[in-house]
Motif scaffolding. Sequence first.
Motif, PDB file in Angstrom:
ATOM      1  N   ILE A 290       0.958  -1.182  -0.029  1.00  0.00           N
ATOM      2  CA  ILE A 290      -0.193   0.029   0.189  1.00  0.00           C
ATOM      3  C   ILE A 290       0.845   1.217  -0.203  1.00  0.00           C
ATOM      4  O   ILE A 290       1.831   1.271   0.678  1.00  0.00           O
ATOM      5  CB  ILE A 290      -1.078   0.007   1.286  1.00  0.00           C
ATOM      6  N   PRO A 291       0.798   2.176  -1.029  1.00  0.00           N
ATOM      7  CA  PRO A 291       1.620   3.524  -0.740  1.00  0.00           C
ATOM      8  C   PRO A 291       1.380   4.208   0.449  1.00  0.00           C
ATOM      9  O   PRO A 291       0.458   4.304   0.860  1.00  0.00           O
ATOM     10  CB  PRO A 291       1.149   4.025  -2.149  1.00  0.00           C
ATOM     11  N   MET A 292       2.697   4.678   0.818  1.00  0.00           N
ATOM     12  CA  MET A 292       2.686   5.647   2.005  1.00  0.00           C
ATOM     13  C   MET A 292       2.692   7.175   1.594  1.00  0.00           C
ATOM     14  O   MET A 292       3.781   7.403   0.811  1.00  0.00           O
ATOM     15  CB  MET A 292       3.623   5.178   2.857  1.00  0.00           C
ATOM     16  N   SER A 293       2.004   8.031   1.852  1.00  0.00           N
ATOM     17  CA  SER A 293       2.054   9.500   1.459  1.00  0.00           C
ATOM     18  C   SER A 293       3.254   9.802   2.041  1.00  0.00           C
ATOM     19  O   SER A 293       4.001   9.514   3.006  1.00  0.00           O
ATOM     20  CB  SER A 293       0.906  10.183   1.824  1.00  0.00           C
ATOM     21  N   PRO A 294       4.019  11.020   1.233  1.00  0.00           N
ATOM     22  CA  PRO A 294       5.176  11.634   1.911  1.00  0.00           C
ATOM     23  C   PRO A 294       5.036  12.272   3.165  1.00  0.00           C
ATOM     24  O   PRO A 294       5.825  12.250   3.838  1.00  0.00           O
ATOM     25  CB  PRO A 294       5.150  12.753   0.783  1.00  0.00           C
ATOM     26  N   GLU A 295       3.633  12.845   3.317  1.00  0.00           N
ATOM     27  CA  GLU A 295       3.510  13.318   4.866  1.00  0.00           C
ATOM     28  C   GLU A 295       3.633  12.032   5.970  1.00  0.00           C
ATOM     29  O   GLU A 295       4.266  12.386   7.008  1.00  0.00           O
ATOM     30  CB  GLU A 295       2.138  13.858   4.856  1.00  0.00           C
ATOM     31  N   LYS A 296       3.144  10.777   5.746  1.00  0.00           N
ATOM     32  CA  LYS A 296       3.432   9.903   6.781  1.00  0.00           C
ATOM     33  C   LYS A 296       4.754   9.729   6.750  1.00  0.00           C
ATOM     34  O   LYS A 296       5.101   9.337   7.897  1.00  0.00           O
ATOM     35  CB  LYS A 296       2.444   8.579   6.256  1.00  0.00           C
ATOM     36  N   LYS A 297       5.438   9.278   5.640  1.00  0.00           N
ATOM     37  CA  LYS A 297       6.805   8.826   5.561  1.00  0.00           C
ATOM     38  C   LYS A 297       7.746  10.127   6.484  1.00  0.00           C
ATOM     39  O   LYS A 297       8.414   9.571   7.378  1.00  0.00           O
ATOM     40  CB  LYS A 297       7.507   8.931   4.263  1.00  0.00           C
ATOM     41  N   THR A 298       7.238  11.385   6.359  1.00  0.00           N
ATOM     42  CA  THR A 298       8.016  12.181   7.055  1.00  0.00           C
ATOM     43  C   THR A 298       7.525  12.245   8.814  1.00  0.00           C
ATOM     44  O   THR A 298       8.671  12.213   9.701  1.00  0.00           O
ATOM     45  CB  THR A 298       7.531  13.889   6.764  1.00  0.00           C
ATOM     46  N   LEU A 299       6.463  11.695   9.215  1.00  0.00           N
ATOM     47  CA  LEU A 299       6.165  11.251  10.558  1.00  0.00           C
ATOM     48  C   LEU A 299       7.295  10.276  11.261  1.00  0.00           C
ATOM     49  O   LEU A 299       7.660  10.603  12.239  1.00  0.00           O
ATOM     50  CB  LEU A 299       4.690  10.970  10.591  1.00  0.00           C
ATOM     51  N   PHE A 300       7.598   9.284  10.243  1.00  0.00           N
ATOM     52  CA  PHE A 300       8.468   8.159  10.586  1.00  0.00           C
ATOM     53  C   PHE A 300       9.791   8.609  10.593  1.00  0.00           C
ATOM     54  O   PHE A 300      10.782   8.032  11.512  1.00  0.00           O
ATOM     55  CB  PHE A 300       8.033   7.168  10.062  1.00  0.00           C
ATOM     56  N   GLY A 301      10.063   9.483   9.723  1.00  0.00           N
ATOM     57  CA  GLY A 301      11.583   9.900   9.561  1.00  0.00           C
ATOM     58  C   GLY A 301      12.407   8.810   9.243  1.00  0.00           C
ATOM     59  O   GLY A 301      12.112   7.831   8.542  1.00  0.00           O
ATOM     60  N   ASP A 302      13.642   8.870   9.680  1.00  0.00           N
ATOM     61  CA  ASP A 302      14.763   8.015   9.238  1.00  0.00           C
ATOM     62  C   ASP A 302      14.455   6.509  10.032  1.00  0.00           C
ATOM     63  O   ASP A 302      15.303   5.425   9.917  1.00  0.00           O
ATOM     64  CB  ASP A 302      16.047   8.429   9.561  1.00  0.00           C
ATOM     65  N   ARG A 303      13.427   6.558  10.774  1.00  0.00           N
ATOM     66  CA  ARG A 303      13.353   5.072  11.518  1.00  0.00           C
ATOM     67  C   ARG A 303      12.454   4.201  10.681  1.00  0.00           C
ATOM     68  O   ARG A 303      12.312   3.120  10.858  1.00  0.00           O
ATOM     69  CB  ARG A 303      12.353   5.425  12.824  1.00  0.00           C
ATOM     70  N   LEU A 304      12.072   4.582   9.384  1.00  0.00           N
ATOM     71  CA  LEU A 304      11.300   3.909   8.636  1.00  0.00           C
ATOM     72  C   LEU A 304      12.073   3.217   7.372  1.00  0.00           C
ATOM     73  O   LEU A 304      12.840   3.755   6.813  1.00  0.00           O
ATOM     74  CB  LEU A 304      10.136   4.875   7.846  1.00  0.00           C
ATOM     75  N   THR A 305      11.815   1.902   7.503  1.00  0.00           N
ATOM     76  CA  THR A 305      12.195   1.212   6.103  1.00  0.00           C
ATOM     77  C   THR A 305      11.065   0.563   5.366  1.00  0.00           C
ATOM     78  O   THR A 305      10.280  -0.295   5.833  1.00  0.00           O
ATOM     79  CB  THR A 305      13.200   0.009   6.641  1.00  0.00           C
ATOM     80  N   ILE A 306      11.223   0.964   4.042  1.00  0.00           N
ATOM     81  CA  ILE A 306      10.057   0.065   3.155  1.00  0.00           C
ATOM     82  C   ILE A 306      10.689  -0.735   2.331  1.00  0.00           C
ATOM     83  O   ILE A 306      11.670  -0.399   1.566  1.00  0.00           O
ATOM     84  CB  ILE A 306       9.145   1.274   2.387  1.00  0.00           C
ATOM     85  N   ILE A 307      10.315  -2.164   2.508  1.00  0.00           N
ATOM     86  CA  ILE A 307      10.896  -2.961   1.663  1.00  0.00           C
ATOM     87  C   ILE A 307       9.935  -3.177   0.306  1.00  0.00           C
ATOM     88  O   ILE A 307       8.782  -3.543   0.549  1.00  0.00           O
ATOM     89  CB  ILE A 307      11.288  -4.216   2.465  1.00  0.00           C
ATOM     90  N   SER A 308      10.393  -3.082  -0.771  1.00  0.00           N
ATOM     91  CA  SER A 308       9.430  -3.155  -1.905  1.00  0.00           C
ATOM     92  C   SER A 308       9.154  -4.781  -2.292  1.00  0.00           C
ATOM     93  O   SER A 308       9.987  -5.553  -2.529  1.00  0.00           O
ATOM     94  CB  SER A 308       9.926  -2.499  -3.175  1.00  0.00           C
ATOM     95  N   VAL A 309       7.785  -5.113  -2.482  1.00  0.00           N
ATOM     96  CA  VAL A 309       7.531  -6.215  -3.167  1.00  0.00           C
ATOM     97  C   VAL A 309       7.470  -6.263  -4.803  1.00  0.00           C
ATOM     98  O   VAL A 309       7.249  -7.334  -5.215  1.00  0.00           O
ATOM     99  CB  VAL A 309       5.949  -6.569  -2.576  1.00  0.00           C
TER     100      VAL A 309
END
Length: 332
Positions: A290-309
């Motif tokens: 499910i795509p994540m909006s840039p705003e949501k990604k910003t909330l998680f900052g560098d704690r976020l890792t998205i692994i692509s399927v």
Amino acid sequence: MSNVGHAHSASPLMYGGVKLYSGTSSPELAQSIAKYLNLELCERDIVTFPNDNIFVKLHTSVRGQDCYVIQSTSIPVQHNLMEMLILIQTLRLDSAARITAVMPYMCYTRSDKKDQPRVPITARLVADMIEVAGADRYMTLDLHAGQIQGFFSIPGDVLYAFHILIPHLEQLAKKMKDPVFVSPDLGFAKKARNYAARLDLPLAFIEKRRSSNDPTAQALTMIGDVKGRDCFLMDEEISTGNTIMTAIKLMKEKGAEKIYLVFIHPVLAEGAAERIAALPVTGFITTDTIPMSPEKKTLFGDRLTIISVAELLAEVIGRANKGRSVGEMFNE
Ligand code: R5P
């Protein structure tokens, strides 16, 4: 993916060429899949009229072709589902040889049984709708319950993010202190056991009780030991975030140290990203089903890792087109 061989071998084509169509819900993932397959997404118009009806027109003929409709049936669910169904019907009416509904995330899978009187089984309804629209096959990842496969009478490939998440979790585990793998409820326990076994980690479960349809989950009991340990906490999807919030509260009360939160489908309903990002979590690991909006990604900052399927889905599409085994990708 290191353990996945490439599908583009010499086996004879079973169908016409692969034609990839993207709905509007996950355009970036669809683009990445096309890139892995060395293809362009097929041109089509998708219009929503002022009366909220959806209209689709293909730019070129698909007669005799092997067509794939890539659409995550995520929020807004009703719109994205209907758009996928209309795309499938359009391909059917244009005489496609074979149509596969590729749903990185399938909606309504939590409605998979009559667990109270006078309720629907909506996952079955969705499966029926996909077939009635004209799909010959379906492809998806990590269904809420494996038995949902039985709601379809067409064949399908249900894939698992396990294969792409494990290498990343293995690396993380090396840096963690006495790591333990935690399931936030008994529903995910079996899958959690598979992850823990593969990572060679001990397992802990939380007994969660939900009151009727109230999204406010209650984490009640911890089975296993998290005291003084770093933890992986994993769930299939995060919707409101309540399950995870109550789980983390309990884990902290029981003395858990660093927590790495792993979730396959980032559903993240209204306000969930804000709630989850504020939790005492060291790392968030998810996928792009499910795509994540840039705003949501910003909330998680560098704690976020998205692994692509994307590579996984591309590989399976390539194999399906050539009539090659998918199980052999995983040495099954
Ligand atoms: C439940 O059965 C699922 O595995 C997840 O725990 C659930 O979908 C999470 O929902 P929420 O984030 O709203 O608690």
